[in-house]
Design a protein around this motif. Structure first.
Motif, PDB file in Angstrom:
ATOM      1  N   SER A  46       0.802  -1.228   0.000  1.00 50.27           N
ATOM      2  CA  SER A  46       0.000   0.000   0.000  1.00 50.27           C
ATOM      3  C   SER A  46       0.836   1.281   0.000  1.00 50.27           C
ATOM      4  N   SER A  47       2.100   1.196  -0.377  1.00 49.06           N
ATOM      5  CA  SER A  47       2.961   2.385  -0.300  1.00 49.06           C
ATOM      6  C   SER A  47       2.629   3.448  -1.339  1.00 49.06           C
ATOM      7  N   MET A  48       1.768   3.139  -2.322  1.00 49.37           N
ATOM      8  CA  MET A  48       1.445   4.117  -3.369  1.00 49.37           C
ATOM      9  C   MET A  48      -0.036   4.497  -3.367  1.00 49.37           C
ATOM     10  N   ARG A  49      -0.730   4.207  -2.301  1.00 46.82           N
ATOM     11  CA  ARG A  49      -2.188   4.406  -2.279  1.00 46.82           C
ATOM     12  C   ARG A  49      -2.620   5.865  -2.436  1.00 46.82           C
ATOM     13  N   ASP A  50      -1.794   6.827  -2.005  1.00 48.68           N
ATOM     14  CA  ASP A  50      -2.185   8.238  -2.103  1.00 48.68           C
ATOM     15  C   ASP A  50      -2.138   8.773  -3.533  1.00 48.68           C
ATOM     16  N   VAL A  51      -1.581   7.984  -4.457  1.00 49.07           N
ATOM     17  CA  VAL A  51      -1.638   8.344  -5.877  1.00 49.07           C
ATOM     18  C   VAL A  51      -2.565   7.377  -6.622  1.00 49.07           C
ATOM     19  N   GLY A  52      -3.379   6.629  -5.868  1.00 49.42           N
ATOM     20  CA  GLY A  52      -4.398   5.778  -6.479  1.00 49.42           C
ATOM     21  C   GLY A  52      -3.912   4.438  -6.986  1.00 49.42           C
ATOM     22  N   ILE A  53      -2.789   3.957  -6.480  1.00 51.62           N
ATOM     23  CA  ILE A  53      -2.294   2.628  -6.844  1.00 51.62           C
ATOM     24  C   ILE A  53      -2.402   1.758  -5.601  1.00 51.62           C
ATOM     25  N   PHE A  54      -3.165   0.650  -5.731  1.00 52.95           N
ATOM     26  CA  PHE A  54      -3.503  -0.167  -4.579  1.00 52.95           C
ATOM     27  C   PHE A  54      -2.994  -1.598  -4.726  1.00 52.95           C
ATOM     28  N   ASP A  55      -2.925  -2.293  -3.600  1.00 50.76           N
ATOM     29  CA  ASP A  55      -2.542  -3.698  -3.560  1.00 50.76           C
ATOM     30  C   ASP A  55      -3.420  -4.492  -4.531  1.00 50.76           C
ATOM     31  N   GLY A  56      -2.797  -5.281  -5.398  1.00 49.98           N
ATOM     32  CA  GLY A  56      -3.533  -6.085  -6.365  1.00 49.98           C
ATOM     33  C   GLY A  56      -3.730  -5.429  -7.721  1.00 49.98           C
ATOM     34  N   ASP A  57      -3.488  -4.130  -7.819  1.00 53.16           N
ATOM     35  CA  ASP A  57      -3.587  -3.444  -9.118  1.00 53.16           C
ATOM     36  C   ASP A  57      -2.493  -3.955 -10.051  1.00 53.16           C
ATOM     37  N   VAL A  58      -2.661  -3.660 -11.332  1.00 51.14           N
ATOM     38  CA  VAL A  58      -1.636  -3.957 -12.334  1.00 51.14           C
ATOM     39  C   VAL A  58      -1.177  -2.622 -12.900  1.00 51.14           C
ATOM     40  N   VAL A  59       0.140  -2.414 -12.935  1.00 51.40           N
ATOM     41  CA  VAL A  59       0.666  -1.191 -13.529  1.00 51.40           C
ATOM     42  C   VAL A  59       1.328  -1.523 -14.861  1.00 51.40           C
ATOM     43  N   VAL A  60       1.169  -0.597 -15.807  1.00 53.53           N
ATOM     44  CA  VAL A  60       1.829  -0.684 -17.101  1.00 53.53           C
ATOM     45  C   VAL A  60       3.066   0.198 -16.991  1.00 53.53           C
ATOM     46  N   VAL A  61       4.231  -0.379 -17.270  1.00 52.22           N
ATOM     47  CA  VAL A  61       5.500   0.325 -17.089  1.00 52.22           C
ATOM     48  C   VAL A  61       6.235   0.385 -18.423  1.00 52.22           C
ATOM     49  N   ASP A  62       6.637   1.589 -18.808  1.00 55.94           N
ATOM     50  CA  ASP A  62       7.364   1.791 -20.061  1.00 55.94           C
ATOM     51  C   ASP A  62       8.802   2.181 -19.722  1.00 55.94           C
ATOM     52  N   ARG A  63       9.732   1.364 -20.147  1.00 56.77           N
ATOM     53  CA  ARG A  63      11.150   1.604 -19.865  1.00 56.77           C
ATOM     54  C   ARG A  63      11.739   2.703 -20.734  1.00 56.77           C
ATOM     55  N   SER A  64      11.047   3.089 -21.813  1.00 57.52           N
ATOM     56  CA  SER A  64      11.600   4.092 -22.718  1.00 57.52           C
ATOM     57  C   SER A  64      11.210   5.517 -22.339  1.00 57.52           C
ATOM     58  N   VAL A  65      10.351   5.670 -21.335  1.00 59.28           N
ATOM     59  CA  VAL A  65       9.895   6.996 -20.911  1.00 59.28           C
ATOM     60  C   VAL A  65      10.869   7.554 -19.877  1.00 59.28           C
ATOM     61  N   LYS A  66      11.275   8.801 -20.073  1.00 63.01           N
ATOM     62  CA  LYS A  66      12.147   9.479 -19.109  1.00 63.01           C
ATOM     63  C   LYS A  66      11.282  10.023 -17.967  1.00 63.01           C
ATOM     64  N   PRO A  67      11.673   9.771 -16.716  1.00 68.01           N
ATOM     65  CA  PRO A  67      10.830  10.221 -15.598  1.00 68.01           C
ATOM     66  C   PRO A  67      10.789  11.735 -15.455  1.00 68.01           C
ATOM     67  N   LYS A  68       9.599  12.258 -15.196  1.00 69.86           N
ATOM     68  CA  LYS A  68       9.392  13.673 -14.901  1.00 69.86           C
ATOM     69  C   LYS A  68       9.019  13.794 -13.430  1.00 69.86           C
ATOM     70  N   ASP A  69       9.118  14.983 -12.902  1.00 71.33           N
ATOM     71  CA  ASP A  69       8.775  15.227 -11.508  1.00 71.33           C
ATOM     72  C   ASP A  69       7.340  14.804 -11.224  1.00 71.33           C
ATOM     73  N   GLY A  70       7.164  14.018 -10.169  1.00 66.20           N
ATOM     74  CA  GLY A  70       5.834  13.637  -9.714  1.00 66.20           C
ATOM     75  C   GLY A  70       5.276  12.366 -10.322  1.00 66.20           C
ATOM     76  N   VAL A  71       6.024  11.693 -11.204  1.00 64.96           N
ATOM     77  CA  VAL A  71       5.520  10.450 -11.788  1.00 64.96           C
ATOM     78  C   VAL A  71       5.892   9.268 -10.899  1.00 64.96           C
ATOM     79  N   VAL A  72       5.166   8.171 -11.075  1.00 67.82           N
ATOM     80  CA  VAL A  72       5.475   6.935 -10.366  1.00 67.82           C
ATOM     81  C   VAL A  72       6.435   6.136 -11.234  1.00 67.82           C
ATOM     82  N   VAL A  73       7.471   5.627 -10.593  1.00 66.46           N
ATOM     83  CA  VAL A  73       8.482   4.856 -11.309  1.00 66.46           C
ATOM     84  C   VAL A  73       8.664   3.495 -10.649  1.00 66.46           C
ATOM     85  N   VAL A  74       9.191   2.561 -11.434  1.00 69.24           N
ATOM     86  CA  VAL A  74       9.732   1.326 -10.876  1.00 69.24           C
ATOM     87  C   VAL A  74      11.200   1.623 -10.632  1.00 69.24           C
TER      88      VAL A  74
END
Length: 127
Positions: A46-74
């Motif tokens: 539950s460490s990301m719940r305040d940005v709407g990511i919850f236990d059991g969710d599936v995230v789509v992660v793109d390795r080619s995207v450069k991180p910007k301020d405030g984004v969620v990263v792996v």
């Protein structure tokens, strides 16, 4: 491909005119911009719940995207992979997105790699 029921679904009062099949929807075309660089991860915790990511969710992660301020990263931190909120700065920082958790400690000897950027989150309905 999945069938699409109408172009949108009303979250208020439904319209009888929306009761028609409107072709098929390819989720890959919506969720993926760079197929070779895109991966799905199931979230645990539950460490990301305040940005709407919850236990059991599936995230789509793109390795080619450069991180910007405030984004969620792996992030890979000392060999451990986890989701973090990326903050630009000097130096950049990674934080939890759960106000009930203590600040995420990262010292000068931490080995950190931004593995990819979360571009979508898929939720199961919550009861």
């Amino acid at each position: 491909m999945l069938p699409v029921m109408g172009t949108r679904i009303c979250a208020g009062f439904p319209s009888p005119a929306d009761d028609f099949l409107d072709g098929e929807l390819d989720l890959t075309r919506i969720l993926v911009k760079n197929k070779p660089a895109t991966f799905l991860w199931r979230v645990a915790g539950s460490s990301m719940r305040d940005v709407g990511i919850f236990d059991g969710d599936v995230v789509v992660v793109d390795r080619s995207v450069k991180p910007k301020d405030g984004v969620v990263v792996v992030a890979v931190i000392n060999g451990e992979t986890s989701l973090k909120l990326f903050r630009r700065g000097n130096p950049p920082s990674l934080t939890f997105a759960n106000k009930d958790m203590p600040a995420f400690p990262m010292d000068d000897v931490s080995q950190v790699e931004i593995w990819g950027v979360v571009t979508w989150t898929l939720h199961k309905p919550r009861a």
